[in-house]
Scaffold this active site. Sequence first.
Site, PDB file in Angstrom:
ATOM      1  CD  GLU A  91      -2.575  -1.113   2.530  1.00 30.45           C
ATOM      2  OE1 GLU A  91      -3.792  -1.410   2.513  1.00 30.45           O
ATOM      3  OE2 GLU A  91      -1.984  -1.293   3.591  1.00 30.45           O
ATOM      4  CB  CYS A 112       3.185   7.320   3.087  1.00 29.75           C
ATOM      5  SG  CYS A 112       3.532   6.435   4.299  1.00 29.75           S
ATOM      6  CB  CYS A 119       8.108  -4.718   9.052  1.00 27.54           C
ATOM      7  SG  CYS A 119       9.734  -3.809   9.886  1.00 27.54           S
ATOM      8  CB  CYS A 123       7.895  -1.407  16.398  1.00 32.29           C
ATOM      9  SG  CYS A 123       9.740  -1.105  15.751  1.00 32.29           S
ATOM     10  CB  CYS A 126       4.362  -0.934  14.214  1.00 29.82           C
ATOM     11  SG  CYS A 126       4.192  -0.501  12.592  1.00 29.82           S
ATOM     12  CB  CYS A 340       1.921   6.540  11.516  1.00 27.97           C
ATOM     13  SG  CYS A 340       2.171   8.261  11.002  1.00 27.97           S
TER      14      CYS A 340
HETATM   15  N1  SAH Z   1      10.423   1.319   9.691  1.00 33.03           N
HETATM   16  C1  SAH Z   1      10.514   2.776   9.440  1.00 33.03           C
HETATM   17  C2  SAH Z   1       9.685   3.186   8.526  1.00 33.03           C
HETATM   18  C3  SAH Z   1       7.930   3.058   8.971  1.00 33.03           C
HETATM   19  S1  SAH Z   1       7.534   4.748   9.262  1.00 33.03           S
HETATM   20  C4  SAH Z   1      10.360   3.363  10.816  1.00 33.03           C
HETATM   21  O1  SAH Z   1      10.328   2.861  11.864  1.00 33.03           O
HETATM   22  O2  SAH Z   1      10.650   4.692  10.876  1.00 33.03           O
HETATM   23  C5  SAH Z   1       5.977   4.395  10.223  1.00 33.03           C
HETATM   24  C6  SAH Z   1       5.897   5.250  11.419  1.00 33.03           C
HETATM   25  O3  SAH Z   1       4.804   5.105  12.028  1.00 33.03           O
HETATM   26  C7  SAH Z   1       7.040   5.187  12.146  1.00 33.03           C
HETATM   27  O4  SAH Z   1       7.464   6.402  13.030  1.00 33.03           O
HETATM   28  C8  SAH Z   1       6.394   4.190  13.182  1.00 33.03           C
HETATM   29  O5  SAH Z   1       7.271   4.213  14.634  1.00 33.03           O
HETATM   30  C9  SAH Z   1       5.215   4.991  13.377  1.00 33.03           C
HETATM   31  N2  SAH Z   1       4.001   4.068  14.015  1.00 33.03           N
HETATM   32  C10 SAH Z   1       3.940   2.628  14.012  1.00 33.03           C
HETATM   33  N3  SAH Z   1       2.897   2.137  14.671  1.00 33.03           N
HETATM   34  C11 SAH Z   1       2.233   3.426  14.906  1.00 33.03           C
HETATM   35  C12 SAH Z   1       1.024   3.482  15.748  1.00 33.03           C
HETATM   36  N4  SAH Z   1      -0.060   2.371  16.043  1.00 33.03           N
HETATM   37  N5  SAH Z   1       0.379   4.828  15.874  1.00 33.03           N
HETATM   38  C13 SAH Z   1       1.222   5.987  15.321  1.00 33.03           C
HETATM   39  N6  SAH Z   1       2.533   5.792  14.649  1.00 33.03           N
HETATM   40  C14 SAH Z   1       2.828   4.376  14.549  1.00 33.03           C
END
Ligand code: SAH
Length: 361
Positions: A91, A112, A119, A123, A126, A340
């Site tokens: 996506e 985006c 991945c 985390c 996420c 995000c």
């Molecule tokens: N792997 C990279 C690129 C993904 S960016 C990174 O970690 O930066 C996606 C962004 O959304 C990252 O900052 C991630 O930490 C954030 N993110 C992940 N889960 C989220 C959530 N449930 N709510 C808000 N932000 C989130």
Amino acid sequence: MLPSLLGLTKEELVAQLAEHEQPSYRADQILDWVWKKRPASIEEMSNLPKPLREHLQTHFSLYPLTPARELGSTDTTRKMLFKLHDGRYIESVLIPANPALYGGRADRLTLCVSSQVGCAYACKFCASGLAGFTRNLSAAEIAAQVLQTEMLAKDRIDNLVFMGMGEPLANSKNLMQAIELITSPWGLNLGARHLTISTSGLVPQIRELARHPRQIRLAISLHGATDAVRDQIMPVNKKFPTAELFEALRDWNSNKKQHLTLEYILIEGVNDGLDQARILATHARSLQAKVNLIPYNTVEGLPWKRPEISHCQAFRNILSNAGVTATLRLEKGHDIEAACGQLRLIQETEEGIISPVERKA
Ligand code: SAH
């Protein structure tokens, strides 16, 4: 499956054509078709001699992505679902009129972009890592998200953020090739300053990127100001603890003019203590970084919650009062799971493509 013509740099295309005794101006013509004129097929590249078109058709495909579906949010965010040649899905999220959060101009279109299918970084907050890692995207698949979204939206994209599914710096070879396709005058011709790579903190790759000739922007998914907090939610912190990460960021600053962005999700009771805000303020100041605070977006199947808005504001005020530029980012696309952290592996079943949003309904 034939490789996509989109994946080749000008240099590589010239070399390919030379092997078939084709003059190098043919490369310019092909690139003009691919990136500017955007025909439906190689067949339509009418200024190429027929034998050359036939040669290209037997060795290359044109577009690596098949648009599968588009979801529109009430807030005008659009989520594009693309099918890959191996049947998997990715996506990309189109965000209009994004305020100038990553250094771009306001009132522009931001895309985006995803860098991997799934991945590996897991985390805890996420959705993208929930089903694990499947594969890296090729350079063509990364760059085509921009080209093909422009074709679908019939509009020009101004800014890119590599913040979709995946860890871009874990796929840095293909990412760098894609960035060449995206920023070259013969390609999409987007200024490197309009590109932001976001990373969970891969230290060796950050140091490498600091030496990249193009002025790409960098955002760090920090989400914890100390190891004690970050360790709980980001397994990558065990490998690259905050001291090493901040050292790499100082190295970035000594090589780059672009200011860093620190992203910080606010999760209730996990990383939103005001003591974390004070430590974060100290780090942000010493790194001359701005901070993007993101109230946690709900992910089905995960227990985390966003704090009260008044608490998010108190957290931000500590940063602002310490002289740090801090924004409390309003989510986009929450209703279509495009915000995000909400992009996850999409599977196809007998009933068709099912997203978590529809499953709930
Ligand atoms: N792997 C990279 C690129 C993904 S960016 C990174 O970690 O930066 C996606 C962004 O959304 C990252 O900052 C991630 O930490 C954030 N993110 C992940 N889960 C989220 C959530 N449930 N709510 C808000 N932000 C989130």
